[in-house]
Motif scaffolding. Sequence first.
Motif, short mmCIF file in Angstrom:
data_model
loop_
_atom_site.label_atom_id
_atom_site.label_comp_id
_atom_site.label_asym_id
_atom_site.label_seq_id
_atom_site.Cartn_x
_atom_site.Cartn_y
_atom_site.Cartn_z
N SER A 192 0.81 -1.21 0.00
CA SER A 192 0.00 0.00 0.00
C SER A 192 0.84 1.26 0.00
CB SER A 192 -0.91 -0.01 1.23
OG SER A 192 -0.12 -0.25 2.38
N ASN A 193 2.11 1.15 0.28
CA ASN A 193 2.95 2.35 0.39
C ASN A 193 4.42 1.93 0.34
OD1 ASN A 193 3.58 1.28 2.93
ND2 ASN A 193 1.89 2.34 3.87
N PRO A 194 5.35 2.89 0.30
CA PRO A 194 6.77 2.52 0.21
C PRO A 194 7.23 1.61 1.37
CG PRO A 194 6.48 4.86 -0.23
CD PRO A 194 5.14 4.34 0.20
N SER A 195 6.66 1.79 2.56
CA SER A 195 7.16 0.99 3.68
C SER A 195 6.70 -0.48 3.56
CB SER A 195 6.80 1.64 5.02
OG SER A 195 5.81 0.96 5.70
N SER A 196 5.46 -0.72 3.10
CA SER A 196 5.05 -2.12 2.93
C SER A 196 5.81 -2.74 1.74
CB SER A 196 3.53 -2.26 2.77
OG SER A 196 3.08 -1.52 1.69
N GLN A 197 6.15 -1.90 0.75
CA GLN A 197 6.96 -2.38 -0.38
C GLN A 197 8.33 -2.85 0.13
OE1 GLN A 197 5.78 -1.95 -3.82
NE2 GLN A 197 7.43 -3.41 -4.21
N ARG A 198 8.94 -2.05 1.02
CA ARG A 198 10.24 -2.42 1.59
C ARG A 198 10.14 -3.70 2.41
NH1 ARG A 198 10.96 3.10 2.11
NH2 ARG A 198 10.11 3.12 4.22
N GLN A 199 9.06 -3.80 3.23
CA GLN A 199 8.86 -5.01 4.05
C GLN A 199 8.77 -6.24 3.16
OE1 GLN A 199 5.29 -4.47 6.33
NE2 GLN A 199 6.30 -3.33 7.95
N TRP A 200 8.07 -6.08 2.05
CA TRP A 200 7.88 -7.21 1.14
C TRP A 200 9.21 -7.62 0.50
CZ3 TRP A 200 5.08 -11.16 0.27
CH2 TRP A 200 5.07 -11.80 -0.97
N GLU A 201 9.97 -6.60 0.04
CA GLU A 201 11.26 -6.91 -0.58
C GLU A 201 12.22 -7.54 0.42
OE1 GLU A 201 12.12 -3.15 -2.37
OE2 GLU A 201 10.56 -3.49 -3.89
N ALA A 202 12.15 -7.10 1.69
CA ALA A 202 13.06 -7.62 2.72
C ALA A 202 12.82 -9.11 2.99
CB ALA A 202 12.89 -6.82 4.02
N LEU A 203 11.64 -9.61 2.64
CA LEU A 203 11.36 -11.04 2.86
C LEU A 203 12.23 -11.93 1.97
CD1 LEU A 203 7.46 -11.36 3.11
CD2 LEU A 203 9.13 -11.68 4.94
N GLY A 204 12.63 -11.40 0.81
CA GLY A 204 13.43 -12.20 -0.12
C GLY A 204 12.57 -13.25 -0.81
N ALA A 205 13.17 -13.91 -1.79
CA ALA A 205 12.41 -14.85 -2.61
C ALA A 205 11.85 -16.00 -1.77
CB ALA A 205 13.29 -15.40 -3.73
N ALA A 206 12.67 -16.55 -0.85
CA ALA A 206 12.22 -17.69 -0.04
C ALA A 206 11.09 -17.27 0.90
CB ALA A 206 13.39 -18.25 0.75
N GLY A 207 11.25 -16.09 1.51
CA GLY A 207 10.23 -15.58 2.44
C GLY A 207 8.92 -15.30 1.70
N GLN A 208 9.04 -14.75 0.50
CA GLN A 208 7.83 -14.46 -0.28
C GLN A 208 7.11 -15.76 -0.66
OE1 GLN A 208 9.15 -11.95 -3.51
NE2 GLN A 208 9.57 -10.22 -2.16
N ARG A 227 -4.75 -6.11 -2.96
CA ARG A 227 -4.63 -4.75 -3.47
C ARG A 227 -5.49 -3.81 -2.60
NH1 ARG A 227 -4.81 -7.81 -8.43
NH2 ARG A 227 -7.09 -7.79 -8.40
N PRO A 228 -5.06 -2.56 -2.44
CA PRO A 228 -5.84 -1.62 -1.62
C PRO A 228 -7.32 -1.58 -2.03
CG PRO A 228 -3.76 -0.61 -2.25
CD PRO A 228 -3.83 -1.94 -2.97
N GLU A 229 -7.58 -1.68 -3.34
CA GLU A 229 -8.98 -1.63 -3.82
C GLU A 229 -9.80 -2.79 -3.28
OE1 GLU A 229 -6.32 0.66 -6.11
OE2 GLU A 229 -6.22 -1.47 -5.73
N GLU A 230 -9.13 -3.92 -3.03
CA GLU A 230 -9.86 -5.08 -2.52
C GLU A 230 -10.26 -4.89 -1.06
OE1 GLU A 230 -8.40 -8.69 -5.32
OE2 GLU A 230 -6.83 -7.83 -4.05
N ILE A 231 -9.45 -4.15 -0.33
CA ILE A 231 -9.83 -3.79 1.05
C ILE A 231 -10.99 -2.79 1.00
CG2 ILE A 231 -8.98 -2.94 3.26
CD1 ILE A 231 -7.52 -5.51 2.10
N ALA A 232 -10.88 -1.86 0.04
CA ALA A 232 -11.91 -0.82 -0.09
C ALA A 232 -13.28 -1.41 -0.41
CB ALA A 232 -11.50 0.19 -1.18
#
Length: 264
Positions: free
Chosen positions: A200-216, A230-235
Amino acid sequence: MHSSGLARRVAVVSGAAHGIGAAIAEALVRDGAKVWVCDVLEEPLEETVRRCRDAGGDAGSVAVGRVVDVSRPDAVRALIAEITAQDGGTDILVHSAGGVLGQVAQPVEEVTEDDWRAIVAVNLEAAFLLVREVVPGMKARGWGRIVTISSGAGRSYSQTGIQAYASAKAGLIGFTRQIARELGQFGITANSVAPGFVLSNPSSQRQWEALGAAGQQAFFNALAIKRLGRPEEIAHAALFFASEEAGYVTGQTLSVDGGRWMLG
Ligand SMILES: NC(=O)c1ccc[n+]([C@@H]2O[C@H](COP(=O)([O-])OP(=O)(O)OC[C@H]3O[C@@H](n4cnc5c(N)ncnc54)[C@H](O)[C@@H]3O)[C@@H](O)[C@H]2O)c1
């Protein structure tokens, strides 16, 4: 296509500068509501207002932005008073402000009181402050919709390991259920949407990238639907709870998380 399901309804959305809150504001405008959006971040909030104005069709369905710290009682009181003065009151409250405020996981014995309280203040206490101000007007009109944005962390545990966040979101679900019980007799419903992980924002993007391929991959393995939300799905879920049609639904928490909750 614009619907007019919420025509002449007045909504306030907290934490609308970013993904989920912004998407909810836009969905409400598309459905015909006049939406007041607030956040502590001025520039991205203005972007939300522009997005809403582009999305809105009917003359009445516009957005107004205000920079407000919703953990401050005086600021919340002033915002709701301004809405009441201009538009006669708030019909729909969506409390989406929250998150982990840039904090990272720490062993519980190292968490400071200030870090703990900051997260509880915006995720939980602000919901109480907002509800306290909007309810008199809702009672007077015999109609109201309160929607809180909690989290899977409040139903099970925080994947980022932040104790205050899981506690505040569990508290938010409890608060939502309690006011649903109290306010149903006045035509006011209260429900919560519990999102899973949403970019939803740069910080969740960073959290996601920090997980790495195995974590994802491990993350997707735990989901029934193998993708991020996606944010629209929460909306969409928030819009349902805000709608006329949801008038007999109250005290509920709906997980919108790709089926993680279901799998335990
Ligand atoms: N993104 C996710 O994966 C996810 C998952 C579960 C729950 N949630 C919840 O959804 C909501 C929206 O999250 P998001 O990811 O879109 O954005 P986010 O986590 O960045 O936070 C939402 C907004 O709240 C605002 N905010 C913070 N403190 C505030 C204050 N005191 N007063 C007013 N505004 C304030 C922030 O500036 C931000 O724009 C939050 O409550 C979050 O906890 C998000």
